[in-house]
Design an enzyme around this catalytic site. Sequence first.
Site, mmCIF file in Angstrom:
data_model
loop_
_atom_site.group_PDB
_atom_site.id
_atom_site.type_symbol
_atom_site.label_atom_id
_atom_site.label_comp_id
_atom_site.label_asym_id
_atom_site.label_seq_id
_atom_site.Cartn_x
_atom_site.Cartn_y
_atom_site.Cartn_z
ATOM 1 N N PRO A 177 10.742 -87.235 -25.674
ATOM 2 C CA PRO A 177 11.590 -86.251 -26.363
ATOM 3 C C PRO A 177 11.924 -85.003 -25.551
ATOM 4 C CG PRO A 177 9.350 -86.105 -27.187
ATOM 5 C CD PRO A 177 9.365 -87.252 -26.213
ATOM 6 N N GLY A 178 11.258 -84.795 -24.370
ATOM 7 C CA GLY A 178 11.740 -83.717 -23.526
ATOM 8 C C GLY A 178 10.704 -82.728 -22.996
ATOM 9 N N GLY A 179 9.421 -83.065 -23.106
ATOM 10 C CA GLY A 179 8.380 -82.143 -22.614
ATOM 11 C C GLY A 179 8.513 -81.851 -21.120
ATOM 12 N N ASP A 195 17.202 -91.300 -20.558
ATOM 13 C CA ASP A 195 16.366 -92.075 -21.493
ATOM 14 C C ASP A 195 17.280 -92.911 -22.372
ATOM 15 O OD1 ASP A 195 14.400 -92.841 -23.629
ATOM 16 O OD2 ASP A 195 13.140 -91.374 -22.624
ATOM 17 N N ASP A 230 8.348 -90.810 -16.368
ATOM 18 C CA ASP A 230 7.270 -90.994 -17.359
ATOM 19 C C ASP A 230 7.654 -92.173 -18.273
ATOM 20 O OD1 ASP A 230 4.818 -90.258 -18.488
ATOM 21 O OD2 ASP A 230 5.686 -88.798 -19.866
ATOM 22 N N LYS A 257 1.650 -96.399 -16.268
ATOM 23 C CA LYS A 257 1.061 -96.640 -17.588
ATOM 24 C C LYS A 257 0.539 -98.073 -17.665
ATOM 25 C CE LYS A 257 4.259 -93.315 -19.530
ATOM 26 N NZ LYS A 257 3.557 -92.316 -20.323
HETATM 27 C C1 LIG Z 1 5.925 -91.221 -22.869
HETATM 28 S S1 LIG Z 1 7.605 -91.105 -23.254
HETATM 29 C C2 LIG Z 1 8.101 -89.813 -22.184
HETATM 30 C C3 LIG Z 1 7.663 -88.450 -22.597
HETATM 31 C C4 LIG Z 1 8.376 -87.351 -21.858
HETATM 32 N N1 LIG Z 1 7.989 -87.319 -20.444
HETATM 33 C C5 LIG Z 1 8.112 -85.990 -22.443
HETATM 34 O O1 LIG Z 1 7.578 -85.135 -21.747
HETATM 35 O O2 LIG Z 1 8.468 -85.769 -23.581
HETATM 36 C C6 LIG Z 1 8.264 -92.521 -22.507
HETATM 37 C C7 LIG Z 1 9.754 -92.644 -22.624
HETATM 38 O O3 LIG Z 1 10.179 -93.750 -21.818
HETATM 39 C C8 LIG Z 1 11.386 -94.186 -22.418
HETATM 40 N N2 LIG Z 1 11.802 -95.472 -21.866
HETATM 41 C C9 LIG Z 1 11.245 -96.692 -22.024
HETATM 42 N N3 LIG Z 1 11.958 -97.620 -21.337
HETATM 43 C C10 LIG Z 1 12.975 -96.958 -20.735
HETATM 44 C C11 LIG Z 1 14.030 -97.338 -19.870
HETATM 45 N N4 LIG Z 1 14.193 -98.616 -19.501
HETATM 46 N N5 LIG Z 1 14.887 -96.376 -19.437
HETATM 47 C C12 LIG Z 1 14.731 -95.098 -19.801
HETATM 48 N N6 LIG Z 1 13.748 -94.670 -20.610
HETATM 49 C C13 LIG Z 1 12.871 -95.589 -21.063
HETATM 50 C C14 LIG Z 1 11.092 -94.198 -23.892
HETATM 51 O O4 LIG Z 1 12.292 -94.168 -24.635
HETATM 52 C C15 LIG Z 1 10.262 -92.909 -24.033
HETATM 53 O O5 LIG Z 1 11.082 -91.849 -24.462
#
Ligand SMILES: C[S@@+](CC[C@H](N)C(=O)[O-])C[C@H]1O[C@@H](n2cnc3c(N)ncnc32)[C@H](O)[C@@H]1O
Length: 297
Positions: A177-179, A195, A230, A257
């Site tokens: 969500p944008g952290g 994303d 991430d 991950k």
């Molecule tokens: C752990 S969250 C990221 C949190 C983010 N770094 C923050 O600080 O809010 C992982 C993100 O990876 C995204 N995601 C998963 N597969 C993806 C892809 N193929 N391309 C882009 N984003 C992807 C998900 O939608 C999710 O929002």
Amino acid sequence: MNQMIAYLAPEGFVNDLATELGEVTSIHERLVLAEGPLRPSTWAANVWLEPVRLPITSIADAVRKLRAIQGDWALYSFHLHRRAQLIAAQLPSVAVKPSMFPASPPARTIGSWTLMDEHTLLASARCSCPWPNGEIEFIENHDATPSRAYLKLWELFSRLQVWPQIGDRCIDLGACPGGWTWVLQGLGARVLAVDKAPLAPRVATLPSVEFRKESAFGLKPEPVDWLFSDVICYPSRLLELVQRWLPVCLNMVCTVKFQGGTDHAVMRELAAIPGSQLVHLHHNRHELTWFRLARNR
Ligand SMILES: C[S@@+](CC[C@H](N)C(=O)[O-])C[C@H]1O[C@@H](n2cnc3c(N)ncnc32)[C@H](O)[C@@H]1O
């Protein structure tokens, strides 16, 4: 005989650490003892580099022996907690208060110690991490950020004392969500957030933030000052992404991950990329942070 080295695992990851170390001498809850020389230990929160065994006759004797080496000591206790606390109470407090970002390492050198049995201390004046037991805590910002993932970047930047500068161009893959985007924008960087899901509106509307709703894996590598990822994906897929972006990016920071078991083979491949490092941050869960900095290329 080789010097013994003590590796402290983060909460919940002693098996990963022990697997990574190979043959070990003994395991005491989170503390793993292994013969030197120093081994790669991605999963260690702190490494006790020169531990010595000190016989003690009493609590006062333990305090005297530790103080004779140096003033500041962090306790890791796996048993005999009351006796250990009685010793710790007579040493200077090394509790580090939560810091504002960016945090500076404690000014004092903090050693680590434990009680191996009632009459034996294990103490190391030199450790790999300046924070007690490898734990770095921040005064959190619950209001401005849409997730707690930002703590991973705060921690990494504080440990390295390096972060994007004003005007630096950053790409943040898996930004929702944008952290992370919030941290980077707050440092004055220009951020392209990518994303498949949307950013939280309070981050999307910040100046110098551009959002692209698409897959991180379809994006063509382009030269930027910093690439961040991430993204939730299999480690092998992240490795491919890293290899594609390596030739064009100066600085890269990616979360690896694990889903189910730890992929030790991919870990080794990432760690072998020249000039890079793989670490387990205090704010990482079952994941690692891989980074390569321009200054180490
Ligand atoms: C752990 S969250 C990221 C949190 C983010 N770094 C923050 O600080 O809010 C992982 C993100 O990876 C995204 N995601 C998963 N597969 C993806 C892809 N193929 N391309 C882009 N984003 C992807 C998900 O939608 C999710 O929002």
